[in-house]
Design an enzyme around this catalytic site. Sequence first.
Site, mmCIF file in Angstrom:
data_model
loop_
_atom_site.group_PDB
_atom_site.id
_atom_site.type_symbol
_atom_site.label_atom_id
_atom_site.label_comp_id
_atom_site.label_asym_id
_atom_site.label_seq_id
_atom_site.Cartn_x
_atom_site.Cartn_y
_atom_site.Cartn_z
ATOM 1 C CG ASN A 118 0.518 1.304 -12.663
ATOM 2 O OD1 ASN A 118 -0.389 2.082 -13.210
ATOM 3 N ND2 ASN A 118 -0.753 0.007 -11.643
ATOM 4 C CE1 TYR A 154 -5.025 10.790 -11.767
ATOM 5 C CE2 TYR A 154 -5.611 11.906 -13.722
ATOM 6 C CZ TYR A 154 -5.199 11.102 -12.470
ATOM 7 O OH TYR A 154 -4.065 10.323 -13.196
ATOM 8 C CG ASP A 187 -1.556 1.405 1.252
ATOM 9 O OD1 ASP A 187 -1.253 1.726 1.127
ATOM 10 O OD2 ASP A 187 -2.604 0.856 1.931
ATOM 11 C CB THR A 218 -9.054 1.030 -15.576
ATOM 12 O OG1 THR A 218 -9.110 2.514 -15.787
ATOM 13 C CG2 THR A 218 -8.660 1.089 -17.414
ATOM 14 C CE LYS A 232 -1.742 10.326 -11.809
ATOM 15 N NZ LYS A 232 -0.638 9.032 -11.661
#
Length: 245
Positions: free
Chosen positions: A86, A163, A59, A198, A167
């Site tokens: 990832n 989000y 984790d 996904t 990144k």
Amino acid sequence: MKKALITGANKSIGFETARQLLRAGYYVYLGSRDLANGQQAVAQLHAEGLTQVEPVQLDVADVASVSAARQTIGKKTDVLDVLINNAGINGGMPQGALVAELSSFKRVFDTNYFGVIAVTQAFIDLLRQSPAPNIVNVSSSAGSLTLQSDPSWKYYAHKGAVYSPSKSALNMYTLTLAYELRDTPFKVNAVDPGFVATDFNHHRGTGTVQEAGARVARLALLGPDGPTGKFFSEETNPETGEIAW
């Protein structure tokens, strides 16, 4: 046999990347937040005849879990050739700059940014033992400040205050890490796997996990003459793959 660690690899893009590295002859440590899910993923790969793989409970948002994974893998190998960061989460909705809860920002950054740092720092000693180590940070074109400020970009209207900044921060870490390792054999790059169907986006994506896995795997398989300190998105730039930060 070269060895790779992939975080968040029990499903979707991480799982497909593991499959492609296994087909390329790598031994893969398949990181999974839930060990049972990792074991199930490994069983599927074994059923496909891809047996050089084992699950590791990892984790990335839990420092103790990262440390335990390092100890586990360190008992099995003295060298790691590839690290693919990832694991990631999107933070859910809403993502408006004025309405998203602060807890959402913290939760997403814990995984998408701080988690990458924790894993990279924990495994850097094993990576240094490889003659040609590769670090691949799975990012997103949504983290490109250049694209996010370009009204002609096809995703310009799709802003996410939670989000996307995670990144962007990851991209800056990638640049800094590549710079610090510039006089070594390391290759350090960021990759946008594309808008892929996904669970991450409730299967609204238009790309496939096979395409995405191939994009990540290509950077993981870079040779000594490959690029470093770059940001790649084949979906955004099909010609060279490289995009602006």
